[in-house]
Every structure is written in C-alpha cells, then in structure tokens.
Design a protein around this motif. Structure first.
Motif, PDB file in Angstrom:
ATOM      1  N   ALA A 199       0.838  -1.205   0.000  1.00 37.09           N
ATOM      2  CA  ALA A 199       0.000   0.000   0.000  1.00 37.09           C
ATOM      3  C   ALA A 199       0.871   1.253   0.000  1.00 37.09           C
ATOM      4  CB  ALA A 199      -0.925  -0.002   1.210  1.00 37.09           C
ATOM      5  N   TRP A 200       1.942   1.250   0.799  1.00 37.27           N
ATOM      6  CA  TRP A 200       2.883   2.368   0.834  1.00 37.27           C
ATOM      7  C   TRP A 200       3.503   2.587  -0.542  1.00 37.27           C
ATOM      8  CZ3 TRP A 200       8.047   1.637  -0.327  1.00 37.27           C
ATOM      9  CH2 TRP A 200       8.851   2.772  -0.214  1.00 37.27           C
ATOM     10  N   LYS A 201       3.922   1.503  -1.173  1.00 44.02           N
ATOM     11  CA  LYS A 201       4.557   1.594  -2.484  1.00 44.02           C
ATOM     12  C   LYS A 201       3.593   2.175  -3.514  1.00 44.02           C
ATOM     13  CE  LYS A 201       7.239  -1.193  -5.707  1.00 44.02           C
ATOM     14  NZ  LYS A 201       7.741  -2.539  -6.012  1.00 44.02           N
ATOM     15  N   GLY A 202       2.359   1.730  -3.501  1.00 46.18           N
ATOM     16  CA  GLY A 202       1.364   2.244  -4.437  1.00 46.18           C
ATOM     17  C   GLY A 202       1.105   3.727  -4.238  1.00 46.18           C
ATOM     18  N   ALA A 203       0.930   4.139  -2.991  1.00 45.31           N
ATOM     19  CA  ALA A 203       0.675   5.551  -2.691  1.00 45.31           C
ATOM     20  C   ALA A 203       1.889   6.401  -3.033  1.00 45.31           C
ATOM     21  CB  ALA A 203       0.301   5.721  -1.222  1.00 45.31           C
ATOM     22  N   SER A 204       3.067   5.909  -2.724  1.00 41.15           N
ATOM     23  CA  SER A 204       4.297   6.650  -3.021  1.00 41.15           C
ATOM     24  C   SER A 204       4.499   6.796  -4.523  1.00 41.15           C
ATOM     25  CB  SER A 204       5.504   5.942  -2.409  1.00 41.15           C
ATOM     26  OG  SER A 204       5.433   5.971  -1.005  1.00 41.15           O
ATOM     27  N   GLN A 205       4.283   5.725  -5.260  1.00 41.45           N
ATOM     28  CA  GLN A 205       4.465   5.789  -6.706  1.00 41.45           C
ATOM     29  C   GLN A 205       3.419   6.684  -7.363  1.00 41.45           C
ATOM     30  OE1 GLN A 205       4.647   1.661  -7.895  1.00 41.45           O
ATOM     31  NE2 GLN A 205       6.859   1.592  -7.601  1.00 41.45           N
ATOM     32  N   ALA A 206       2.228   6.757  -6.805  1.00 37.73           N
ATOM     33  CA  ALA A 206       1.179   7.622  -7.349  1.00 37.73           C
ATOM     34  C   ALA A 206       1.533   9.107  -7.173  1.00 37.73           C
ATOM     35  CB  ALA A 206      -0.158   7.319  -6.681  1.00 37.73           C
ATOM     36  N   ASN A 207       2.456   9.399  -6.251  1.00 36.02           N
ATOM     37  CA  ASN A 207       2.858  10.782  -5.969  1.00 36.02           C
ATOM     38  C   ASN A 207       4.339  11.022  -6.256  1.00 36.02           C
ATOM     39  OD1 ASN A 207       0.447  12.183  -4.555  1.00 36.02           O
ATOM     40  ND2 ASN A 207       0.516  10.115  -3.702  1.00 36.02           N
ATOM     41  N   VAL A 208       4.918  10.208  -7.106  1.00 42.09           N
ATOM     42  CA  VAL A 208       6.357  10.254  -7.360  1.00 42.09           C
ATOM     43  C   VAL A 208       6.814  11.603  -7.926  1.00 42.09           C
ATOM     44  CG1 VAL A 208       6.295   9.275  -9.691  1.00 42.09           C
ATOM     45  CG2 VAL A 208       8.304   8.903  -8.240  1.00 42.09           C
ATOM     46  N   ASP A 209       5.948  12.317  -8.607  1.00 42.63           N
ATOM     47  CA  ASP A 209       6.331  13.604  -9.195  1.00 42.63           C
ATOM     48  C   ASP A 209       6.326  14.762  -8.198  1.00 42.63           C
ATOM     49  OD1 ASP A 209       6.723  12.471 -11.689  1.00 42.63           O
ATOM     50  OD2 ASP A 209       4.650  12.777 -12.299  1.00 42.63           O
ATOM     51  N   ASP A 210       5.866  14.513  -6.986  1.00 36.40           N
ATOM     52  CA  ASP A 210       5.813  15.566  -5.964  1.00 36.40           C
ATOM     53  C   ASP A 210       6.831  15.243  -4.871  1.00 36.40           C
ATOM     54  OD1 ASP A 210       5.245  17.439  -4.034  1.00 36.40           O
ATOM     55  OD2 ASP A 210       3.109  17.022  -3.945  1.00 36.40           O
ATOM     56  N   ALA A 211       7.964  15.925  -4.926  1.00 41.14           N
ATOM     57  CA  ALA A 211       9.059  15.643  -3.979  1.00 41.14           C
ATOM     58  C   ALA A 211       8.695  15.937  -2.538  1.00 41.14           C
ATOM     59  CB  ALA A 211      10.298  16.441  -4.367  1.00 41.14           C
TER      60      ALA A 211
END
Length: 73
Positions: A43-55
């Motif tokens: 779940a963390w990986k999915g949420a993180s990857q969904a926001n990868v463009d926002d540092a």
C-alpha cells in the motif's frame, strides 16, 4: 494462521523532503491499517508511486503492533 502485526500507512506534504515533519496534519492521507508488513508495504509503495512527481509528498509505514505492545519487541 500467522500472528497479526498491525501497520498504518499514511502520508502528506512534508516541510523538507529529507524529514518527517508534515506541513498540515489535518490534510494527511490515511491509506489504511493493514494486518501485516507485506500488505502495508504494498500500500505504501502504491501511494508513493502515485505521488512520485511531488518531492514534498511522503508516505510512511508505522508499526502499530510496536506501539500496542512495546515490551514484546
């Protein structure tokens, strides 16, 4: 059945990408509570990857089981 070890996944905008101070705790994204680390990590990986463009957006996994029973670790 394996032992249930609860984990919380949440995230939001941080003041510094290298830290964990969140800008606004009222706007945190609570992804959920999961019964084991593998599901929480997914779940963390999915949420993180969904926001990868926002540092400035960061997601974390909190080991709730360690908070609920600290003497067992």
């Amino acid at each position: 059945m394996s032992e249930q070890l609860l984990h919380l996944v949440f995230g939001g905008k941080v003041t510094d990408p290298s830290g964990l101070e969140f800008e606004n705790t009222e706007e945190l994204d609570i992804v959920g509570i999961f019964p084991n680390y593998k599901e929480a990590r997914d779940a963390w990986k999915g949420a993180s990857q969904a926001n990868v463009d926002d540092a400035l957006t960061k997601y974390v996994v909190v080991h709730l089981h360690r908070l609920l029973e600290p003497e067992s670790d």
